[in-house]
Design a protein around this motif. Structure first.
Motif, PDB file in Angstrom:
ATOM      1  N   ILE A 158     -22.027  65.894 -32.978  1.00  0.00           N
ATOM      2  CA  ILE A 158     -23.303  66.616 -33.138  1.00  0.00           C
ATOM      3  C   ILE A 158     -23.523  66.862 -34.627  1.00  0.00           C
ATOM      4  O   ILE A 158     -22.609  67.311 -35.325  1.00  0.00           O
ATOM      5  N   TYR A 159     -24.712  66.496 -35.101  1.00  0.00           N
ATOM      6  CA  TYR A 159     -25.027  66.719 -36.516  1.00  0.00           C
ATOM      7  C   TYR A 159     -26.285  67.590 -36.601  1.00  0.00           C
ATOM      8  O   TYR A 159     -26.853  67.979 -35.581  1.00  0.00           O
ATOM      9  N   GLY A 160     -26.706  67.898 -37.824  1.00  0.00           N
ATOM     10  CA  GLY A 160     -27.915  68.709 -37.980  1.00  0.00           C
ATOM     11  C   GLY A 160     -27.705  70.139 -37.514  1.00  0.00           C
ATOM     12  O   GLY A 160     -28.623  70.777 -37.001  1.00  0.00           O
ATOM     13  N   ASN A 161     -26.469  70.649 -37.676  1.00  0.00           N
ATOM     14  CA  ASN A 161     -26.215  72.051 -37.302  1.00  0.00           C
ATOM     15  C   ASN A 161     -26.728  72.966 -38.406  1.00  0.00           C
ATOM     16  O   ASN A 161     -26.676  72.606 -39.586  1.00  0.00           O
ATOM     17  N   ALA A 186     -24.199  60.059 -31.374  1.00  0.00           N
ATOM     18  CA  ALA A 186     -24.387  61.152 -32.334  1.00  0.00           C
ATOM     19  C   ALA A 186     -25.740  61.794 -32.070  1.00  0.00           C
ATOM     20  O   ALA A 186     -26.771  61.128 -32.142  1.00  0.00           O
ATOM     21  N   TYR A 187     -25.717  63.063 -31.731  1.00  0.00           N
ATOM     22  CA  TYR A 187     -26.942  63.776 -31.373  1.00  0.00           C
ATOM     23  C   TYR A 187     -27.235  64.836 -32.415  1.00  0.00           C
ATOM     24  O   TYR A 187     -26.325  65.542 -32.854  1.00  0.00           O
ATOM     25  N   SER A 188     -28.509  64.949 -32.781  1.00  0.00           N
ATOM     26  CA  SER A 188     -28.843  66.077 -33.644  1.00  0.00           C
ATOM     27  C   SER A 188     -28.936  67.304 -32.738  1.00  0.00           C
ATOM     28  O   SER A 188     -29.391  67.218 -31.591  1.00  0.00           O
ATOM     29  N   LEU A 189     -28.445  68.407 -33.234  1.00  0.00           N
ATOM     30  CA  LEU A 189     -28.423  69.624 -32.422  1.00  0.00           C
ATOM     31  C   LEU A 189     -29.839  69.994 -31.999  1.00  0.00           C
ATOM     32  O   LEU A 189     -30.727  70.108 -32.852  1.00  0.00           O
ATOM     33  N   LEU A 197     -27.669  79.620 -28.203  1.00  0.00           N
ATOM     34  CA  LEU A 197     -28.307  79.429 -29.512  1.00  0.00           C
ATOM     35  C   LEU A 197     -29.797  79.732 -29.427  1.00  0.00           C
ATOM     36  O   LEU A 197     -30.374  80.310 -30.348  1.00  0.00           O
ATOM     37  N   GLY A 198     -30.403  79.326 -28.302  1.00  0.00           N
ATOM     38  CA  GLY A 198     -31.831  79.596 -28.107  1.00  0.00           C
ATOM     39  C   GLY A 198     -32.103  81.096 -28.196  1.00  0.00           C
ATOM     40  O   GLY A 198     -33.080  81.533 -28.814  1.00  0.00           O
ATOM     41  N   THR A 207     -31.644  80.357 -37.786  1.00  0.00           N
ATOM     42  CA  THR A 207     -32.798  79.528 -38.143  1.00  0.00           C
ATOM     43  C   THR A 207     -32.400  78.065 -37.990  1.00  0.00           C
ATOM     44  O   THR A 207     -31.428  77.629 -38.614  1.00  0.00           O
ATOM     45  N   PRO A 208     -33.121  77.317 -37.162  1.00  0.00           N
ATOM     46  CA  PRO A 208     -32.778  75.903 -37.018  1.00  0.00           C
ATOM     47  C   PRO A 208     -33.003  75.169 -38.343  1.00  0.00           C
ATOM     48  O   PRO A 208     -33.875  75.569 -39.120  1.00  0.00           O
ATOM     49  N   PRO A 209     -32.238  74.128 -38.625  1.00  0.00           N
ATOM     50  CA  PRO A 209     -32.420  73.419 -39.893  1.00  0.00           C
ATOM     51  C   PRO A 209     -33.782  72.724 -39.955  1.00  0.00           C
ATOM     52  O   PRO A 209     -34.367  72.405 -38.918  1.00  0.00           O
TER      53      PRO A 209
END
Ligand code: SF4
Length: 385
Positions: A158-161, A186-189, A197-198, A207-209
């Motif tokens: 998982i990327y984009g954390n 590979a999934y972006s979060l 998290l929601g 804050t989401p990236p």
């Protein structure tokens, strides 16, 4: 050719981003397995068994919480009920369940592909995701897996954390590449409402990236993996040539599949008939009653019939996310979908910007630049019909 998906809805703990159906109680496993065997057998007298089964995917939840005997029971029920010629049998596993003995037993029972939910090697990120495993377990499971003799395996990242730097992502990918994985998902979060998290986002604690940052992560991943000979063939999937996932690729091409277990989805489309999609209720307690009643109506929800136009749009959405793309010919012959002048014009314009490849023989593929904004291109294209 069709596929079968078995949903095993048990997890040790709840990952902070997860919106799959699962429970953290494990005492119901024996009853669940009995119900699932019954559900598999319940297809025996239906038309669904007339199509040969090519792939079996055991997902979840965490299938590796089942014993090898329980898994063997499920696989035997599939072989007894369906006409099988299975090329690919995948099981999802979590790193903390891996032992050499377990892997050997899975391989001996005919499973030829393992999907390992590593997600990250970074202790802070693993904590943020509330994964049940730690960094050492992630490294150890891949060490065992890479030596275990499976025909192929895949690792989830998982990327984009939030807060994850490019350097941290690079460390994760480099650690993973040491094990020479034939396939990587590979999934972006994505932060879904209803997940932990929601809730944190709703409360203003997280804050989401930004999209640009996530795109930078995506580009870096592409570069690092393709330099290692693991190429993107779908927006979230990378493989060495010949190791592409058959089961998932078939979803994107609208091949038929039956999903069993609570919350599982099914799709069936006979040419010239309406395509159908249905799902099992996401309710384990109700599912377990199936072992007594064997009435499929009690565990499924209403069916949806999909029109040709809905199917066409889905195919465009799924196909343009893959390296193969779609062809005008396939769209016309299989879906009765003709691209209009405005759509072709739009594609030419995007092609002149280097975002789309539109070949003379009518194949449409998104380029590395186009794939980053795939959702926007697909939406524009569909709207112009
Ligand atoms: S292990 Fe997988 S299915 Fe279970 S909670 Fe975590 S992400 Fe969800």
């Amino acid at each position: 050719m069709s596929g079968i998906y078995l949903h095993i809805p048990f997890c040790k703990q709840s990952c902070s981003y997860c919106d799959f159906y699962f429970v953290t109680r494990t005492g119901e496993q024996p009853d669940f397995v009995e119900s699932m065997v019954r559900e598999i057998h319940s297809y025996a007298d239906t038309d669904f068994v007339n199509e040969k089964v090519e792939t079996l995917y055991i997902g979840g939840g965490t299938p590796s919480l089942l014993s090898t005997e329980q898994l063997e029971q499920l696989m035997e029920a599939v072989r007894d009920t369906f006409d099988t010629d299975i090329r690919e049998t995948t099981i999802e596993m979590n790193p903390d369940d891996v032992t050499k003995e377990y892997l050997d037993a899975l391989r001996d029972m005919g499973i030829n592909r393992v999907s390992m939910g590593v997600q990250s090697f970074n202790p802070e990120l693993l904590k943020f995701m509330n994964r049940a495993h730690d960094r050492q377990e992630a490294l150890k499971c891949l060490e065992l897996l890479s030596k275990s003799g499976f025909q192929t395996f895949t690792v989830d990242l998982i990327y984009g954390n939030p807060g994850q730097s490019l350097e941290e992502l690079e460390d994760d990918v480099r650690e993973l590449l040491q094990f020479d994985p034939p396939h990587v998902s590979a999934y972006s979060l994505t932060i879904e409402s209803g997940t932990r998290l929601g809730k944190q986002v709703e409360l203003g604690r997280l804050t989401p990236p930004e999209d640009d940052k996530v795109s930078d992560h995506f580009m870096l991943l592409n570069e690092l993996l393709s330099n290692a000979g693991v190429y993107r063939y779908e927006v979230s999937n990378y493989s060495k040539p010949g190791h592409e996932a058959i089961h998932n690729s078939n979803y994107w091409k609208h091949h038929n599949y039956i999903g069993m277990g609570p919350g599982a989805h099914s799709f069936w489309w006979e040419q010239d008939a309406l395509a159908e999609r249905w799902n099992n209720k996401a309710d384990l307690r109700n599912y377990i009653k199936f072992k007594q009643t064997a009435n499929r109506d009690n565990i499924t929800e209403e069916k949806d019939n999909l029109s040709r136009l809905e199917l066409s749009e889905e195919r465009i959405m799924m196909g343009l996310r893959t390296r193969e793309g779609i062809t005008l010919k396939e769209m016309e012959e299989r879906y009765g979908y003709l691209f209009g002048e405005r759509q072709i014009e739009y594609l030419r314009k995007r092609a002149s910007e280097g975002k789309v490849n539109l070949t003379k023989d009518g194949r449409i593929v998104l380029t590395d630049i186009g794939i980053v904004i795939a959702d926007a291109i697909i939406l524009d294209l569909i709207t112009l019909h």
